[in-house]
Design an enzyme around this catalytic site. Sequence first.
Site, PDB file in Angstrom:
ATOM      1  N   LYS A 202     -27.679 -28.530  24.040  1.00  0.00           N
ATOM      2  CA  LYS A 202     -28.245 -28.942  22.753  1.00  0.00           C
ATOM      3  C   LYS A 202     -29.576 -28.225  22.574  1.00  0.00           C
ATOM      4  CE  LYS A 202     -29.733 -32.987  20.101  1.00  0.00           C
ATOM      5  NZ  LYS A 202     -29.889 -34.461  20.115  1.00  0.00           N
ATOM      6  N   LYS A 256     -24.444 -27.677  20.593  1.00  0.00           N
ATOM      7  CA  LYS A 256     -25.057 -28.132  19.344  1.00  0.00           C
ATOM      8  C   LYS A 256     -26.352 -27.365  19.108  1.00  0.00           C
ATOM      9  CE  LYS A 256     -26.810 -32.347  17.104  1.00  0.00           C
ATOM     10  NZ  LYS A 256     -27.114 -33.784  17.257  1.00  0.00           N
TER      11      LYS A 256
END
Length: 332
Positions: A202, A256
């Site tokens: 992420k 992400k």
Amino acid sequence: MKPIAAPFPITRFRRARQSQAIRGLVRETVLTVDDLIWPVFVRDGEGIEEPVPSMPGVLRRSVDRIAQAAAEAQALGIPAICLFPYTDPSQKTEDCAEAWSADNLSNRATRAIKAVAPEIAVMTDVALDPYNINGHDGYVVDGEIVNDETVEALTRMALAQAEAGADIIGPSDMMDGRIGAIRQALEGAGHCNVMILSYAAKYASAFYGPFRDAVGASGALTGDKNTYQMDPANSDEAMRLIARDLNEGADMVMVKPGMPYLDICRRAKDMFGAPTYAYQVSGEYAMIRAAAQNGWVDGEKTMLESLMSFKRAGCDGVLTYFAPEVARILQG
């Protein structure tokens, strides 16, 4: 693979593009409803569907309307729904105790969904930012986001979500060691079938802005998240993080944001072969939707093309706010 082709004109690549039927026969990648996870925002109240201004077409829903939406998603064949709470500012505290309350928004929504749509998988988010007066994913002590104390809180949060009936736990906090701690706690509490979809890679991205509006974290956030989310310049580090999370017990891994990081998706799938997902985040969604509303792109075609890119990059599925719209198109 080393492609071999005879020289032109014996080989004409356009032969395989001459009609819809032929293109379908040679198509390498297919997008189906089974590839979709639908992120939704839950808020307090009853009978509420509140638009998120920075995400046209996306709503914050009260628990009863979330359950209704989940039933509709199940009917469309969407396999999973992911919950993100919009917590009242009065419930945001330094200790983030609301995060593991059995009756917080996320846990109430999970139970409500299971009552009306038992076949859809419920995924929950594990991070303290919706409950943290500082807006961070972890505890803030003297200006530092502390790791180990946060992991203890995240573990309590994950256990509460499992008790509420969550099928998939999604740690999105990026603290070190949290996957191992959560997995051990789930096993110890008898939740051996609860899966972990780790947000393993992420990034500290500028594409999250509309999401923070949607969960009410923008105004609360002090500073930035660069000390725990990944540097957008790094790729090898992502592979080390994914390897660590798989070793600690993650069943699936997430990259992400999505489209700006398709190279990470491809590397992850090729290197580990584990179930790999991407999150088409709020900024990606908002850009496509806004461009479509202004007539700058064909919204439907751009939406479908964007999702196909994830599958082509090796993803097994995508978290996308487009999920219901895409499901209706794919179902004809």
